[in-house]
Design a protein around this motif. Structure first.
Motif, PDB file in Angstrom:
ATOM      1  N   GLY A  51      58.138 -38.726  -7.633  1.00  0.00           N
ATOM      2  CA  GLY A  51      56.986 -37.475  -6.881  1.00  0.00           C
ATOM      3  C   GLY A  51      55.934 -38.381  -6.522  1.00  0.00           C
ATOM      4  N   TYR A  52      55.186 -38.060  -5.592  1.00  0.00           N
ATOM      5  CA  TYR A  52      53.953 -38.669  -5.037  1.00  0.00           C
ATOM      6  C   TYR A  52      52.816 -38.678  -5.944  1.00  0.00           C
ATOM      7  CZ  TYR A  52      51.785 -40.919  -0.955  1.00  0.00           C
ATOM      8  OH  TYR A  52      50.816 -41.817  -0.141  1.00  0.00           O
ATOM      9  N   CYS A  53      52.888 -39.253  -7.172  1.00  0.00           N
ATOM     10  CA  CYS A  53      52.070 -39.197  -8.272  1.00  0.00           C
ATOM     11  C   CYS A  53      51.131 -40.407  -8.463  1.00  0.00           C
ATOM     12  CB  CYS A  53      52.483 -38.790  -9.780  1.00  0.00           C
ATOM     13  SG  CYS A  53      53.346 -37.134  -9.281  1.00  0.00           S
ATOM     14  N   TRP A  54      51.057 -41.160  -7.703  1.00  0.00           N
ATOM     15  CA  TRP A  54      50.399 -42.559  -7.612  1.00  0.00           C
ATOM     16  C   TRP A  54      49.948 -42.965  -6.404  1.00  0.00           C
ATOM     17  CZ3 TRP A  54      54.952 -41.631 -10.140  1.00  0.00           C
ATOM     18  CH2 TRP A  54      54.806 -41.604 -11.629  1.00  0.00           C
ATOM     19  N   PRO A  55      48.905 -43.729  -6.428  1.00  0.00           N
ATOM     20  CA  PRO A  55      48.375 -44.252  -4.906  1.00  0.00           C
ATOM     21  C   PRO A  55      49.272 -45.019  -4.366  1.00  0.00           C
ATOM     22  CG  PRO A  55      46.479 -44.004  -6.758  1.00  0.00           C
ATOM     23  CD  PRO A  55      47.967 -44.065  -7.403  1.00  0.00           C
ATOM     24  N   TRP A  56      49.029 -45.101  -3.170  1.00  0.00           N
ATOM     25  CA  TRP A  56      50.305 -45.931  -2.209  1.00  0.00           C
ATOM     26  C   TRP A  56      49.409 -47.102  -1.691  1.00  0.00           C
ATOM     27  CZ3 TRP A  56      55.363 -43.567  -0.446  1.00  0.00           C
ATOM     28  CH2 TRP A  56      56.125 -44.547  -0.215  1.00  0.00           C
ATOM     29  N   THR A  57      49.514 -48.488  -2.051  1.00  0.00           N
ATOM     30  CA  THR A  57      49.050 -49.526  -1.695  1.00  0.00           C
ATOM     31  C   THR A  57      49.534 -50.039  -0.602  1.00  0.00           C
ATOM     32  OG1 THR A  57      47.688 -49.878  -3.849  1.00  0.00           O
ATOM     33  CG2 THR A  57      47.516 -51.751  -2.209  1.00  0.00           C
ATOM     34  N   LYS A  58      49.003 -50.481   0.613  1.00  0.00           N
ATOM     35  CA  LYS A  58      49.443 -51.289   1.739  1.00  0.00           C
ATOM     36  C   LYS A  58      49.753 -52.548   1.308  1.00  0.00           C
ATOM     37  CE  LYS A  58      48.297 -48.633   5.621  1.00  0.00           C
ATOM     38  NZ  LYS A  58      49.315 -48.188   6.217  1.00  0.00           N
ATOM     39  N   PRO A  59      50.656 -53.615   1.834  1.00  0.00           N
ATOM     40  CA  PRO A  59      51.070 -54.925   1.399  1.00  0.00           C
ATOM     41  C   PRO A  59      49.706 -55.675   1.492  1.00  0.00           C
ATOM     42  CG  PRO A  59      52.626 -54.246   2.710  1.00  0.00           C
ATOM     43  CD  PRO A  59      51.702 -52.895   2.839  1.00  0.00           C
TER      44      PRO A  59
END
Length: 234
Positions: free
Chosen positions: A25-33
């Motif tokens: 589930g989308y439950c954490w921030p998503w960092t770009k490379p």
């Protein structure tokens, strides 16, 4: 069973020849490379177990991590975690689904929660301050609570229907884990791998090959019967 153990089981299945992926589930921030080396930040953190989301990139990242367009089939894709937006429409033999704290079981019902982020003082990357959903498409200003709950349920429905053989569930919330275990039981492995040798005798019936487009030649039509020796199920 902890998240790390579930991950090891999926890796074992993959090494045995099955296709397998982890999704959440989308439950954490998503960092770009990050940086010139395109390093993937281990955003998904469950205790001492950390993994990155699949690369938000069109190019290969550090240590050969595949770009998003081939994450689902690349051999190193199992080191990353997909979400509903990168897994929908795909299918694997085994799929490990991590339920985050955007959907938890409380007092006999499902409760849906939004998360809040904080910035890590050392790395500067975003981390979880309050567990819940971090999906930018379901922010409080864009959807109401009823629609938010519907979208979260739909996301998990998509994630839990990606496997053709088995789905392995894990919730980061203890109370929800207990509920799921009571409902579905523990992990059971019966040793059946996707190989011809492990099929029971009565199931070893060769399948006809998928028909090709166009009219086959007379010679091919005569050599592709159901008992042709060059036809295999796997």
């Amino acid at each position: 069973m902890r998240a790390a153990e579930r991950g090891r089981h999926l890796r074992t299945e993959a090494l045995a020849g099955a296709s397998a992926r982890l999704v959440a589930g989308y439950c954490w921030p998503w960092t770009k490379p990050i940086g010139k080396e395109r390093r993937l930040e281990a955003d998904v953190r469950i205790g001492d177990w950390h993994r990155p989301w699949n690369a938000d990139s069109d190019a290969v990242c550090e240590n050969g991590a595949p770009p998003s367009k081939i994450w689902s089939v690349h051999e190193k894709g199992l080191d990353q975690i997909g979400c509903v937006y990168t897994a929908q429409g795909l299918e694997w033999d085994w799929c490990g689904v991590i339920l985050g704290e955007d959907m938890v079981r409380r007092d006999g019902r499902w409760v849906f929660r939004r998360g809040k982020e904080r910035k890590d003082p050392e790395s500067g990357v975003k981390r979880v301050a309050v567990p819940g959903s971090f999906d930018p498409k379901v922010r409080a200003g864009s959807v109401d609570e009823q629609e938010f709950a519907r979208l979260v349920r739909h996301a998990y429905h998509v994630l839990m229907t990606r496997a053709s053989r088995a789905t392995v569930l894990y919730s980061t919330d203890g109370e929800t884990r207990s509920y799921l275990k009571d409902r579905a039981g523990g992990l059971q492995v019966h040793g059946l791998r996707p190989t011809w040798e492990n099929l029971p005798e009565e199931a070893r019936v060769p399948h006809l090959p998928r028909p090709r487009r166009g009219r086959p030649s007379r010679r091919k039509r005569q050599s592709t019967g159901p008992h042709s020796p060059d036809l295999f199920l796997f």
